[in-house]
Design a protein around this motif. Structure first.
Motif, PDB file in Angstrom:
ATOM      1  N   UNK A   1       0.855  -1.075   0.071  1.00 18.02           N
ATOM      2  CA  UNK A   1       0.092   0.194   0.027  1.00 18.02           C
ATOM      3  C   UNK A   1       0.811   1.356   0.029  1.00 18.02           C
ATOM      4  N   UNK A   2       0.113   2.372  -0.118  1.00 12.88           N
ATOM      5  CA  UNK A   2       0.923   3.991   0.239  1.00 12.88           C
ATOM      6  C   UNK A   2       1.881   3.640   1.372  1.00 12.88           C
TER       7      UNK A   2
ATOM      8  N   UNK B   1       3.263   7.993  -0.666  1.00 14.75           N
ATOM      9  CA  UNK B   1       3.495   7.559  -1.938  1.00 14.75           C
ATOM     10  C   UNK B   1       3.269   6.023  -2.176  1.00 14.75           C
ATOM     11  N   UNK B   2       2.846   5.631  -3.559  1.00 19.92           N
ATOM     12  CA  UNK B   2       2.890   4.214  -3.762  1.00 19.92           C
ATOM     13  C   UNK B   2       4.035   3.793  -4.506  1.00 19.92           C
TER      14      UNK B   2
END
Lengths: 210, 156
Positions: free
Chosen positions: B137-138, B154-155
């Motif tokens: 996930x992010x 951020x991803x």
């Protein structure tokens, strides 16, 4: 169980009307109000969802984009100077995250620049504005619906089910005789037009919203 | 318009029809939301932190223009962040996440995701650090100690 399924269980109809505008919700969320945050989510999640769908980001990727967008908004809360610009900000972040993810997955979408959703457009292109206007109008309509008394609101919800329900079914679920559906609908729509939310809709785009 | 509509509900004033159609469209976008997206959006609020300095994302290899993508695609994903104090560069290298801090300093760098999982590592004297893995996930990165700061989500 033979329950009257007037509203789908996952339909979020926040109780208590829609007096709070975006600026108030943002201010309250800054102050730490989860309820205000949840209301912001209800208002703008359909915008984020429709953009992800438009850029064909689905499944686990959509989960990541969605989560990133909302986490970013949490960070961004204290920097919002102009709450009315919030839908535009959210749309921009969502689009960027969709593009990044598409690049990350190495997807090369067939490139017709006229139609390709990955073609970079400036954020204030007519396309983007139309999208935001339609979304704003949709939000106002939902807000207007929330100002109606429950019985009229429920009838309009039944009348807008997709796929459409038969009048016999609407009658059964609403408890109104079929002959009363037309007049009740007319009164409900008349009242809808008089709601504050509806009257705030000054310029209808052009009637066609797609 | 003042006359009551006939009893057949299929007969509908055209203006009413238009409002009803628009309403249906508006409602469909509200009904189409994934419940788990709503859940994730709501719980994002628990990550609200008022006091940490937010670093700015200044470079993302994925933002490179599409025209040079074929060359860029061969390179690892790279991100740069900046604060008033310095910069943090992060690079995804296979399963590892490497990076470095400028100005160089020994510091604790923490990677965390929205599920509450964290990974921590120490940077060396040159400011280089290395996470042996990533998180689903992010994620965001925090530098602790001098030059403390937190990156946006951020991803990877």
């Amino acid at each position: 169980m033979e329950s009257e399924r007037r509203v789908r269980s996952d339909d979020p109809w926040p109780a208590g009307g829609t007096d709070t505008d975006i600026a108030t919700l943002v201010a309250e969320a800054r102050g730490g109000s989860q309820a205000a945050w949840d209301s912001l989510v209800e208002r703008f999640l359909p915008l984020v969802t429709s953009l992800m769908r438009r850029y064909r980001v689905t499944g686990a990727d959509a989960d990541d984009v969605n989560q990133t967008v909302w986490l970013r908004l949490v960070e961004h809360l204290d920097r919002i100077d102009e709450p009315q610009a919030l839908p535009g900000w959210l749309a921009t972040v969502t689009r960027h995250e969709c593009f990044r993810l598409q690049h990350l997955r190495g997807r090369t979408v067939p490139t017709d620049p006229q139609t390709s959703p990955t073609f970079e457009r400036p954020d204030h292109s007519p396309d983007m504005l139309a999208e935001l206007l339609a979304d704003e109008r949709h939000t106002a309509l939902v807000d207007a619906l929330l100002e109606l008394p429950a019985q009229r609101r429920d009838l309009l919800l039944l009348l807008t089910e997709d796929p459409p329900l038969s009048y016999a079914e609407i009658s059964r679920r609403s408890g109104l005789p079929v002959g009363s559906i037309g007049p009740t609908r007319a009164r409900a729509l008349q009242q809808l037009r008089r709601t504050r939310a509806f009257r705030r809709l000054t310029s209808p785009t052009d009637g066609s919203l797609t | 318009m003042t006359d009551l509509p006939p009893e057949d509900p299929a007969v509908l004033d055209p203006d009413d029809q238009q409002v009803l159609d628009e309403l249906a469209e508006a409602l469909s976008s509200h009904r189409d939301v994934e419940p788990r997206h709503r859940e994730a959006a709501r719980s994002a609020f628990t990550w609200r932190t008022v006091d940490s300095e937010l670093m700015e994302l200044t470079y993302d290899s994925l933002d490179a223009p599409v025209t040079v993508r074929s060359a860029i695609d061969a390179l690892p994903r790279a991100l740069s962040f900046a604060s008033g104090f310095g910069t943090l560069d992060v690079e995804l290298d296979g399963d590892r996440v490497r990076g470095h801090i400028v100005p160089a300093a020994v510091a604790t760098v923490v990677m965390s995701n929205a599920a509450g999982a964290t990974l921590g590592t120490e940077s060396d004297e040159d400011g280089m650090f290395d996470f042996p893995g990533s998180l689903p996930g992010p994620v965001r990165f925090s530098i602790e100690g001098e030059g403390a700061g937190t990156t946006p989500w951020v991803t990877l």
